[in-house]
Design an enzyme around this catalytic site. Structure first.
Site, PDB file in Angstrom:
ATOM      1  N   ALA A  44     -21.159   4.319 -14.391  1.00  0.00           N
ATOM      2  CA  ALA A  44     -22.065   4.587 -15.502  1.00  0.00           C
ATOM      3  C   ALA A  44     -21.821   3.659 -16.692  1.00  0.00           C
ATOM      4  CB  ALA A  44     -21.935   6.038 -15.959  1.00  0.00           C
ATOM      5  N   GLY A  46     -18.862   0.315 -18.407  1.00  0.00           N
ATOM      6  CA  GLY A  46     -17.716  -0.570 -18.235  1.00  0.00           C
ATOM      7  C   GLY A  46     -17.782  -1.465 -17.013  1.00  0.00           C
ATOM      8  N   ASP A  66     -20.956   8.920 -10.641  1.00  0.00           N
ATOM      9  CA  ASP A  66     -20.157   9.099 -11.857  1.00  0.00           C
ATOM     10  C   ASP A  66     -20.159  10.554 -12.271  1.00  0.00           C
ATOM     11  OD1 ASP A  66     -19.224   8.800 -14.737  1.00  0.00           O
ATOM     12  OD2 ASP A  66     -19.341   6.698 -14.172  1.00  0.00           O
ATOM     13  N   TYR A 183       0.393   5.936 -15.514  1.00  0.00           N
ATOM     14  CA  TYR A 183      -0.727   5.036 -15.207  1.00  0.00           C
ATOM     15  C   TYR A 183      -0.266   3.891 -14.325  1.00  0.00           C
ATOM     16  CZ  TYR A 183      -4.883   2.171 -15.896  1.00  0.00           C
ATOM     17  OH  TYR A 183      -6.017   1.424 -15.692  1.00  0.00           O
TER      18      TYR A 183
END
Length: 299
Positions: A44, A46, A66, A183
């Site tokens: 949706a 980036g 998304d 991460y």
């Protein structure tokens, strides 16, 4: 991807970020993916949106999957008749399965699966302070969600004995110390997943690769820097991101990742599988020794 937490809401102007993304979106058309059908998670906005645009401009039909329903529908409408939207939360295997089935029911094929959806994390710098609930949440999206995408794409690609599967990794999974542990671990896992799955999928004519981008001023990155540099305006934050690289005269944009995805998805990369394509301007290739000037050496 930095060692700071994320705020729930970004103060970076969405209009300004949108201008950066739209600037990077090439309107140049080609035919590298003519007749192909692609499913992209997290498309949706980036990197996902940039890649969807690039794929469509090269002849593909794209399913935008998304969790952001309103934004996803707007993106599909913006990209035209060769884009379609389906709501998809990659933490729910049934959603991922439904997205793959939607592609088959609509176009009778799935040629490209790009597992791009992911989140950053708000976690402390030290392992001793790690919140395992946060760890589980990030791994559930960034790793388990990717595995679900690969599983269900393979389900329809194996009988056809062809297909290309892509995943978004990160330079934080290539070099330690660039992000919070959670991460970094999630993104290093993607590289391992690609290598492991390549060993099976190659026997079915299916290629699988990942892309490790450098920092790009998407909300994922700018939210973290806004927390670190409180009071800084949007242009300042974006400038900080763009100056992090080592390649003089250039910085990483969503279109750079879209171009990498186009290459890996197309027949240009017909003999490339199990590969992690690092798009970082050489950042993870070297370290420079900070040698003192001759007149500064203590004798």
């Amino acid at each position: 991807m930095f060692r700071v937490g994320l705020r729930k809401h970004s103060s970076i102007s969405r209009v300004l970020l949108g201008g950066i993304f739209n600037k990077g979106f090439s309107t140049q058309t080609g035919s590298k993916l003519e007749g192909k059908v692609a499913l992209i998670t997290g498309a949706a906005s980036g990197i996902g949106k940039a890649t969807a645009t690039k794929f469509i401009n090269n002849g593909a039909k794209v399913i935008i999957a998304d969790v952001q329903q309103e934004l996803g529908q707007e993106t599909a409408k913006e990209l035209g008749p060769n884009a379609a939207f389906i709501a998809c939360d990659v933490t729910k295997e049934s959603d991922v399965s439904n997205a793959v089935d939607f592609a088959i029911s609509k176009y009778n094929q799935l040629d490209i699966m790009y597992n791009n959806a992911g989140i950053a994390c708000q976690s402390p710098a030290s392992i001793v302070d790690l919140d395992l609930a946060v760890f589980d949440k990030v791994m559930n999206i960034n790793v388990r969600g990717v595995m679900a995408g690969i599983k269900h794409a393979s389900r329809v690609m194996i009988p056809r004995r062809r297909g290309s599967i892509l995943c978004t990794a990160s330079i934080t999974g290539v070099m330690g110390g660039l992000s919070q542990h959670t991460y970094s671990v999630s993104k290093s896992s993607i590289v391992g997943i690609v290598r492991s799955l390549a060993s099976e999928l190659c026997h079915h004519g299916i290629r699988i690769n990942c892309i490790s981008p450098f920092a790009i001023p998407t909300p994922l990155v700018t939210d973290e820097l806004t927390r670190l540099y409180q009071g800084a305006d949007s242009e300042t934050i974006i400038g900080v991101v763009n100056r992090l690289g080592t390649l003089e005269g250039a910085y990483c944009e969503p279109i750079d990742i879209a171009n990498a995805a186009l290459y890996l998805a197309s027949d240009d990369a017909k003999y490339v599988s199990g590969h992690n394509l690092v798009v970082d301007g050489g950042f993870t290739v070297f370290k420079s020794l900070a040698l003192p000037a001759p007149d500064k050496v203590e004798k």
